[in-house]
Design an enzyme around this catalytic site. Structure first.
Site, PDB file in Angstrom:
ATOM      1  N   GLY A 101       1.715  -2.947  -6.277  1.00 16.36           N
ATOM      2  CA  GLY A 101       1.388  -0.964  -5.679  1.00 16.36           C
ATOM      3  C   GLY A 101      -0.240  -0.728  -6.076  1.00 16.36           C
ATOM      4  O   GLY A 101      -0.776  -1.286  -5.170  1.00 16.36           O
ATOM      5  N   GLY A 142       5.196   1.748 -10.622  1.00 21.79           N
ATOM      6  CA  GLY A 142       4.437   3.096 -10.291  1.00 21.79           C
ATOM      7  C   GLY A 142       4.349   4.119 -12.171  1.00 21.79           C
ATOM      8  O   GLY A 142       4.081   5.145 -12.344  1.00 21.79           O
ATOM      9  N   TRP A 153       0.810  -1.017   0.228  1.00 23.65           N
ATOM     10  CA  TRP A 153       0.327  -0.259   0.077  1.00 23.65           C
ATOM     11  C   TRP A 153       1.453   1.279  -0.300  1.00 23.65           C
ATOM     12  O   TRP A 153       0.752   2.328  -0.208  1.00 23.65           O
ATOM     13  CB  TRP A 153      -1.054  -0.126   1.119  1.00 23.65           C
ATOM     14  CG  TRP A 153      -2.572  -0.494   1.349  1.00 23.65           C
ATOM     15  CD1 TRP A 153      -2.406  -1.819  -0.078  1.00 23.65           C
ATOM     16  CD2 TRP A 153      -2.916  -1.244   2.223  1.00 23.65           C
ATOM     17  NE1 TRP A 153      -3.674  -2.829   0.790  1.00 23.65           N
ATOM     18  CE2 TRP A 153      -4.023  -2.200   2.215  1.00 23.65           C
ATOM     19  CE3 TRP A 153      -3.504  -0.502   3.628  1.00 23.65           C
ATOM     20  CZ2 TRP A 153      -4.876  -2.395   2.320  1.00 23.65           C
ATOM     21  CZ3 TRP A 153      -4.532  -0.992   4.294  1.00 23.65           C
ATOM     22  CH2 TRP A 153      -5.116  -1.601   3.843  1.00 23.65           C
ATOM     23  N   LYS A 154       2.472   1.052   0.031  1.00 27.50           N
ATOM     24  CA  LYS A 154       3.028   2.298   0.121  1.00 27.50           C
ATOM     25  C   LYS A 154       2.990   3.885   1.438  1.00 27.50           C
ATOM     26  O   LYS A 154       1.921   2.450   1.980  1.00 27.50           O
ATOM     27  CB  LYS A 154       3.817   3.030  -0.670  1.00 27.50           C
ATOM     28  CG  LYS A 154       3.887   2.351  -2.064  1.00 27.50           C
ATOM     29  CD  LYS A 154       3.919   2.563  -3.668  1.00 27.50           C
ATOM     30  CE  LYS A 154       5.236   1.851  -4.296  1.00 27.50           C
ATOM     31  NZ  LYS A 154       5.117   1.613  -5.125  1.00 27.50           N
ATOM     32  N   GLU A 165      11.410  -6.772  -9.552  1.00 23.13           N
ATOM     33  CA  GLU A 165      10.536  -5.472  -9.657  1.00 23.13           C
ATOM     34  C   GLU A 165      11.789  -4.439 -10.169  1.00 23.13           C
ATOM     35  O   GLU A 165      12.707  -3.572 -10.164  1.00 23.13           O
ATOM     36  CB  GLU A 165      10.354  -4.868  -8.250  1.00 23.13           C
ATOM     37  CG  GLU A 165       9.142  -5.220  -7.591  1.00 23.13           C
ATOM     38  CD  GLU A 165       8.730  -4.902  -6.188  1.00 23.13           C
ATOM     39  OE1 GLU A 165       7.471  -4.336  -6.797  1.00 23.13           O
ATOM     40  OE2 GLU A 165       8.586  -3.836  -5.693  1.00 23.13           O
TER      41      GLU A 165
HETATM   42  P1  PGA Z   1       3.447  -1.098  -8.598  1.00 25.11           P
HETATM   43  O1  PGA Z   1       3.625  -0.667  -7.219  1.00 25.11           O
HETATM   44  O2  PGA Z   1       2.800  -2.189  -8.924  1.00 25.11           O
HETATM   45  O3  PGA Z   1       2.311   0.481  -8.311  1.00 25.11           O
HETATM   46  O4  PGA Z   1       3.993  -0.199  -9.520  1.00 25.11           O
HETATM   47  C1  PGA Z   1       4.608  -2.069  -7.580  1.00 25.11           C
HETATM   48  C2  PGA Z   1       6.093  -2.271  -6.567  1.00 25.11           C
HETATM   49  O5  PGA Z   1       6.646  -0.697  -5.892  1.00 25.11           O
HETATM   50  O6  PGA Z   1       5.425  -2.583  -4.994  1.00 25.11           O
END
Ligand code: PGA
Length: 253
Positions: A233, A173, A10-11, A167
């Site tokens: 994310g 993102g 969720w950051k 990743e």
């Molecule tokens: P994202 O992020 O799915 O928004 O690209 C993935 C992550 O940073 O773990």
């Protein structure tokens, strides 16, 4: 291979009321007989509340980071033991945002991995190259350095309960996902790095793909032989899209 795994990172997002609504929608939409393990990783402060909300849903809780230290004069840190104490099963370590924005080095990430693992958390170790590194043809070199920094610090047996997330930084993102073939190549390379130390651990290791995973691209990614789920994310904040990703992973391993 263990069960496929989908983890929502969720950051720096969430609120007390919004979190409850989100996890209730996810729990309500998950198939009862699912073969995918589902984890949510909210900001630290929401972990205890969510442990209560998630009780009985089968959804596990993870932290987005963890201290390398166990206790003492380390202002602002949260230890692995504390995370276990409030109901976490997983902890993300070495996310590219921690590496790039907060100066986490390979050596620190390795210490965090060890701290999580020895407190009984399952580390989700993130690795991945930047766009410049990919364009220079340095992807394998970077990923090797990041994985081996941890394998040289702990024993390969400590990967028995761990997870690795590939990743690519250029895909996080940005809406630009790695193609299933690009991801598969790096996943196979990572499994090979672990297999060089233990074939048994490598065969069981779950390697997640992360970077703009969405309901619309998850199935093609998870069909690849070395992609065992996703670290998600943006799409993990949308129950409907997250559920599509979970159902794409169900039965993919
Ligand atoms: P994202 O992020 O799915 O928004 O690209 C993935 C992550 O940073 O773990």
């Amino acid at each position: 291979m263990g069960r496929a795994l989908v983890a929502g990172n969720w950051k720096l997002n969430g609120s007390r009321t919004g979190n409850v609504a989100l996890v209730r929608s996810i729990a309500a939409g998950l198939a009862r007989d699912r073969t995918v393990e589902v984890v949510v990783c909210p900001p630290f402060v929401y972990l205890p509340d969510l442990a209560v909300t998630l009780d009985g849903t089968g959804i596990a809780l993870g932290a987005q980071s963890v201290s390398a230290e166990a206790s003492g004069a380390f202002t602002g840190e949260v230890s692995a033991g504390m995370l276990r104490d409030v109901g976490c099963r997983y902890a993300i370590v070495g996310h590219s945002e921690r590496r790039a924005l907060y100066g986490e080095t390979d050596a620190l990430v390795a210490r965090k991995f060890a701290a999580a693992q020895s407190a009984g958390l399952q580390p989700i170790l993130c690795v991945g190259e930047t766009l410049a590194e990919r364009n220079q043809g340095a992807t394998e070199q970077v990923v090797r350095r990041q994985v081996e920094a941890v394998m040289n610090h702990v024993s390969v047996d400590d990967f028995a309960t761990a997870v690795i997330a590939y990743e690519p930084v250029w895909a996080i993102g940005t809406g630009q996902t790695a193609t299933p073939e690009q991801a598969q190549d790096v996943h196979a390379f990572i499994r090979g790095l672990v297999a060089a130390r233990s074939g048994r651990i490598a065969a069981e290791l779950r390697i997640l793909y992360g970077g703009s995973v969405k309901g619309s691209n998850a199935r093609a990614l998870f069909r690849m032989p070395d992609i065992d789920g996703g670290l998600v994310g943006g799409a993990s904040l949308d129950a409907a899209d997250f559920l599509l990703i979970c159902s794409a992973a169900s039965g993919s391993c």
